[in-house]
Design an enzyme around this catalytic site. Structure first.
Site, mmCIF file in Angstrom:
data_model
loop_
_atom_site.group_PDB
_atom_site.id
_atom_site.type_symbol
_atom_site.label_atom_id
_atom_site.label_comp_id
_atom_site.label_asym_id
_atom_site.label_seq_id
_atom_site.Cartn_x
_atom_site.Cartn_y
_atom_site.Cartn_z
ATOM 1 N N ILE A 1 0.817 -1.173 0.150
ATOM 2 C CA ILE A 1 0.062 0.020 0.006
ATOM 3 C C ILE A 1 0.808 1.160 -0.107
ATOM 4 O O ILE A 1 0.368 2.256 -0.637
ATOM 5 C CB ILE A 1 -0.984 0.078 1.209
ATOM 6 C CG1 ILE A 1 -2.408 1.054 0.836
ATOM 7 C CG2 ILE A 1 -0.412 0.427 2.532
ATOM 8 C CD1 ILE A 1 -3.418 0.540 1.861
ATOM 9 N N ASP B 1 1.143 -0.596 9.333
ATOM 10 C CA ASP B 1 1.396 0.626 10.263
ATOM 11 C C ASP B 1 3.016 0.822 10.081
ATOM 12 O O ASP B 1 3.522 1.976 9.749
ATOM 13 C CB ASP B 1 1.106 0.281 11.601
ATOM 14 C CG ASP B 1 1.032 1.775 12.546
ATOM 15 O OD1 ASP B 1 0.791 1.503 13.669
ATOM 16 O OD2 ASP B 1 1.186 2.705 11.922
#
Ligand code: APR
Length: 178
Positions: free
Chosen positions: A15, A38
């Site tokens: 991503i 994250d």
């Protein structure tokens, strides 16, 4: 319904590489970084992201907060905090749906034209991936049907099995058996 499909794309990618208006981060309540997606987002965005996150005062589970994207190719990062799977009777489904809902509301409010979601809660937080995918699709289609969000939605899978789950659900309309 045909048209709504045009808005949704399943992609198998990292991503942090996507050149979209916003990528969604599967964060934790502190918003101060972690592992998984994250960690990847914070590493790729650089230390200024953490500096901005420090000013946000954390984020409740199911809520979303937006920051700049710094060194990432996308324009914004929408940080959301998914539920930790505890067996399914602690409102996990509603909290996961709320992650997609609040992230899409931010996309609508900021007139974003493209947003990429990871498979929120299905990693460290152990949410069963097929159930999570159904909740993601149900929530996304609700936004599309009410015409609120008109941009592109990328379901960015890191693992091939996640992409296969989404493709199967989209093909067999399983997400609609609500
Ligand atoms: N791009 C896209 N998806 C990714 C990437 C990446 N670079 N890295 C991991 N993923 C996928 C995982 O394969 C999984 O499908 O993101 C999905 C979510 O997994 P996690 O990142 O573990 O997130 P989650 O399960 O929501 O747990 C959140 O983990 O990293 C910590 O700080 C985070 O405490 C929080 C918790």
């Amino acid at each position: 319904m045909k048209d709504t499909y045009k808005q949704i794309q399943v992609v198998l990618d990292d991503i942090t590489r996507l050149n979209v208006d916003a990528i969604v981060n599967a964060a934790n309540n502190s918003l101060l970084g972690g592992g998984g997606v994250d960690g990847a987002i914070h590493r790729a965005a650089g230390k200024e992201l953490l500096e901005e996150c420090r000013t946000l005062g954390g984020c409740a589970t199911g809520e979303s907060k937006m920051t700049k994207a710094y060194k990432l190719p996308c324009k914004k990062i929408i940080h959301t905090v998914g539920p930790i799977w505890k067996g399914g009777d602690q409102r996990e489904a509603q909290l996961l749906a709320s992650c997609y809902d609040t992230a899409l509301k931010l996309a609508e409010e900021n007139q974003l034209t493209s947003i990429a979601f990871p498979c929120i809660s299905t990693g460290v937080y152990h949410y069963p991936r097929k159930e999570a995918a159904k909740i993601a699709l149900e929530t996304i289609f609700k936004h599309i049907r009410n015409g609120a969000y008109k941009g592109d939605i990328l379901l960015c899978c890191f693992l091939p099995e996640d992409a296969q789950i989404y493709e199967q659900l989209l093909k067999e309309h399983l997400y609609d058996k609500s």
